[in-house]
Design a protein around this motif. Structure first.
Motif, PDB file in Angstrom:
ATOM      1  N   THR A  16       0.852  -1.184   0.000  1.00 34.75           N
ATOM      2  CA  THR A  16       0.000   0.000   0.000  1.00 34.75           C
ATOM      3  C   THR A  16       0.884   1.229   0.000  1.00 34.75           C
ATOM      4  O   THR A  16       1.790   1.334   0.824  1.00 34.75           O
ATOM      5  N   SER A  52      -2.965 -12.382  -5.401  1.00 31.85           N
ATOM      6  CA  SER A  52      -3.911 -12.425  -6.511  1.00 31.85           C
ATOM      7  C   SER A  52      -3.329 -11.672  -7.699  1.00 31.85           C
ATOM      8  O   SER A  52      -3.086 -10.464  -7.621  1.00 31.85           O
ATOM      9  N   SER A  54      -4.778 -10.875 -10.443  1.00 35.30           N
ATOM     10  CA  SER A  54      -5.707  -9.856 -10.948  1.00 35.30           C
ATOM     11  C   SER A  54      -5.677  -8.610 -10.066  1.00 35.30           C
ATOM     12  O   SER A  54      -5.738  -7.487 -10.579  1.00 35.30           O
ATOM     13  N   ALA A  55      -5.563  -8.788  -8.760  1.00 33.06           N
ATOM     14  CA  ALA A  55      -5.482  -7.636  -7.856  1.00 33.06           C
ATOM     15  C   ALA A  55      -4.181  -6.861  -8.085  1.00 33.06           C
ATOM     16  O   ALA A  55      -4.187  -5.627  -8.097  1.00 33.06           O
ATOM     17  N   ILE A  56      -3.087  -7.584  -8.292  1.00 36.14           N
ATOM     18  CA  ILE A  56      -1.797  -6.936  -8.544  1.00 36.14           C
ATOM     19  C   ILE A  56      -1.834  -6.224  -9.891  1.00 36.14           C
ATOM     20  O   ILE A  56      -1.334  -5.098 -10.025  1.00 36.14           O
ATOM     21  N   LYS A  58      -4.401  -4.937 -11.318  1.00 35.59           N
ATOM     22  CA  LYS A  58      -5.230  -3.741 -11.119  1.00 35.59           C
ATOM     23  C   LYS A  58      -4.422  -2.638 -10.425  1.00 35.59           C
ATOM     24  O   LYS A  58      -4.477  -1.473 -10.833  1.00 35.59           O
ATOM     25  N   LYS A  59      -3.670  -3.003  -9.391  1.00 36.44           N
ATOM     26  CA  LYS A  59      -2.856  -2.003  -8.683  1.00 36.44           C
ATOM     27  C   LYS A  59      -1.743  -1.474  -9.580  1.00 36.44           C
ATOM     28  O   LYS A  59      -1.395  -0.298  -9.516  1.00 36.44           O
ATOM     29  N   LYS A  62      -3.311   1.016 -11.872  1.00 36.91           N
ATOM     30  CA  LYS A  62      -3.624   2.223 -11.112  1.00 36.91           C
ATOM     31  C   LYS A  62      -2.354   3.052 -10.891  1.00 36.91           C
ATOM     32  O   LYS A  62      -2.362   4.272 -11.072  1.00 36.91           O
TER      33      LYS A  62
END
Length: 79
Positions: A16, A52, A54-56, A58-59, A62
């Motif tokens: 984060t 994940s 897909s989560a990585i 996405k980040k 971003k």
């Protein structure tokens, strides 16, 4: 890319945090392809096998798009 910049980009994507304008400039110099390769290679490390993808991804998008808006580069529309 300087080590402090790499750490900041890594933290933004895999943990984060945010990337400062200065380091967004360094990320821009490397380019989107290099950023994507960095993420892909990191995810191949067994230490990160439980994350994940897909989560990585996405980040990562971003982070790239945030830097794009700060540094005036084209945002990614790819997955």
């Amino acid at each position: 890319m300087a080590l402090p910049c790499a750490r900041e980009v890594f933290t933004s994507i895999f943990k984060t945090g945010a990337v400062t304008k200065k380091f967004c400039g360094q990320l821009k110099q490397l380019g989107k392809v290099c950023n994507d390769a960095f993420v892909k290679k990191t995810l191949e490390d067994p230490i990160y096998k439980n994350l994940s993808e897909s989560a990585i991804a996405k980040k990562s998008r971003k982070t790239w798009n945030t830097c794009a808006s700060v540094i005036d580069i084209s945002p990614s529309s790819s997955a």
